[in-house]
Design a protein around this motif. Structure first.
Motif, PDB file in Angstrom:
ATOM      1  N   LEU A  52       2.275   1.683  -3.447  1.00 33.85           N
ATOM      2  CA  LEU A  52       1.237   2.093  -4.404  1.00 33.85           C
ATOM      3  C   LEU A  52       0.949   3.583  -4.281  1.00 33.85           C
ATOM      4  O   LEU A  52       0.588   4.239  -5.280  1.00 33.85           O
ATOM      5  CB  LEU A  52      -0.046   1.285  -4.161  1.00 33.85           C
ATOM      6  CG  LEU A  52      -0.048  -0.147  -4.687  1.00 33.85           C
ATOM      7  CD1 LEU A  52      -1.268  -0.907  -4.175  1.00 33.85           C
ATOM      8  CD2 LEU A  52      -0.012  -0.169  -6.216  1.00 33.85           C
ATOM      9  N   HIS A  53       1.100   4.129  -3.084  1.00 29.97           N
ATOM     10  CA  HIS A  53       0.920   5.567  -2.888  1.00 29.97           C
ATOM     11  C   HIS A  53       2.149   6.357  -3.333  1.00 29.97           C
ATOM     12  O   HIS A  53       2.012   7.394  -3.985  1.00 29.97           O
ATOM     13  CB  HIS A  53       0.629   5.847  -1.422  1.00 29.97           C
ATOM     14  CG  HIS A  53       0.636   7.297  -1.050  1.00 29.97           C
ATOM     15  ND1 HIS A  53      -0.217   8.221  -1.636  1.00 29.97           N
ATOM     16  CD2 HIS A  53       1.408   8.001  -0.165  1.00 29.97           C
ATOM     17  CE1 HIS A  53       0.019   9.421  -1.118  1.00 29.97           C
ATOM     18  NE2 HIS A  53       1.001   9.314  -0.243  1.00 29.97           N
TER      19      HIS A  53
ATOM     20  N   SER B  85       0.830  -1.210   0.000  1.00 24.78           N
ATOM     21  CA  SER B  85       0.000   0.000   0.000  1.00 24.78           C
ATOM     22  C   SER B  85       0.862   1.256   0.000  1.00 24.78           C
ATOM     23  O   SER B  85       0.581   2.216  -0.742  1.00 24.78           O
ATOM     24  CB  SER B  85      -0.925  -0.010   1.220  1.00 24.78           C
ATOM     25  OG  SER B  85      -1.912  -1.011   1.119  1.00 24.78           O
TER      26      SER B  85
ATOM     27  N   PRO C 120       3.742   4.246  -7.549  1.00 27.06           N
ATOM     28  CA  PRO C 120       2.857   3.222  -8.128  1.00 27.06           C
ATOM     29  C   PRO C 120       3.437   2.519  -9.344  1.00 27.06           C
ATOM     30  O   PRO C 120       3.159   1.337  -9.564  1.00 27.06           O
ATOM     31  CB  PRO C 120       1.587   4.003  -8.465  1.00 27.06           C
ATOM     32  CG  PRO C 120       1.995   5.453  -8.479  1.00 27.06           C
ATOM     33  CD  PRO C 120       3.105   5.574  -7.484  1.00 27.06           C
TER      34      PRO C 120
ATOM     35  N   ALA D  43      -3.519   2.386  -2.801  1.00 30.57           N
ATOM     36  CA  ALA D  43      -2.837   3.669  -2.638  1.00 30.57           C
ATOM     37  C   ALA D  43      -3.478   4.490  -1.528  1.00 30.57           C
ATOM     38  O   ALA D  43      -2.788   5.222  -0.797  1.00 30.57           O
ATOM     39  CB  ALA D  43      -2.855   4.442  -3.951  1.00 30.57           C
TER      40      ALA D  43
END
Length: 227
Positions: free
Chosen positions: A148-149, A145, A152, A197
């Motif tokens: 992804l933030h 996560s 990405p 994200a």
């Protein structure tokens, strides 16, 4: 925070807090880049509300437990301990305080050796761990996560596979004896399923807030960690 790497010496404040992100170069499953821990440590540092100077990240750490996987480069606990001690001795000639923001659990033994030694020598040094309370240990939902933030494009979501989800405390004897591959052939300790994200943004904000609060208190434990 101004970046140390881009600053001329007259631009630096007098006796500043020097903040040093510390990460690793190691496997993070099939789907995350080897620089994940360094990326997270630097991002948490930048997101925190700190009055200091940001040093270039130390990208190599103690990752021996991952060395059975290609892509891992570990300098080991002994070398990392020496690096941190000599780094602190040099930097604290002009920095009033030094904080190491750590993104990799394998670096803890070196931090617990180096930072208390620097403190006994009269240097105001501490460290902070970028741990997610209740998160999985390695390349699972939490780190996925966050990446992804943050980055990405570096996350190969289509390649992600679950790892072992047994609590890390139950795995420690086998981990210490045989490394990560002995307990998880995928290299993952957790499960990246469900990562997003949006969750990464929340995790980053929480880590940055905890770092900001810890620096404001500057309450240093016997092992050198900010509480």
């Amino acid at each position: 925070m101004p970046d140390l790497a881009g600053a001329a010496w007259p631009e630096l404040p007098e006796r500043p807090l020097l903040v040093v992100p510390l990460g690793s170069v190691e496997q993070h499953g099939h789907h995350l880049p080897s620089a994940t821990d360094t990326v997270v440590a630097e991002a948490v540092t930048r997101a925190a509300d700190l009055d200091g100077v940001l040093a270039p990240a130390l990208a190599y750490g103690a990752s021996g437990e991952h060395e059975d996987f290609p892509g891992t480069v570990s300098i080991g606990t002994e070398a990392l301990t020496v690096l941190l001690v000599e780094y602190g001795r040099s930097a604290c000639r002009w920095a009033g305080r030094m904080l190491v923001v750590n993104g990799h659990g394998g670096n803890l033994d070196a931090l617990r050796r180096a930072v208390p030694l620097l403190r006994t020598e009269g240097r105001d040094v501490a460290w902070f761990a970028c741990g997610v309370p209740g998160g999985d240990a390695h390349a699972g939902r939490s780190e996925t996560s966050l990446l992804l933030h943050l980055e990405p494009a570096s996350v190969r979501t289509d390649r992600s596979v679950p790892g072992v989800t047994t609590p890390i405390a139950d795995l420690l004897p086998r981990l210490r004896a045989g490394g990560v591959q002995a307990v998880s052939p995928t290299g993952v300790l957790g499960d990246p399923a469900g990562a997003s994200a949006e969750e990464g943004a929340r995790l980053l904000a929480d880590l940055a807030a905890r770092l900001t609060a810890a620096v404001t208190r500057w309450d240093v434990g016997d092992d050198g960690r900010l509480r």
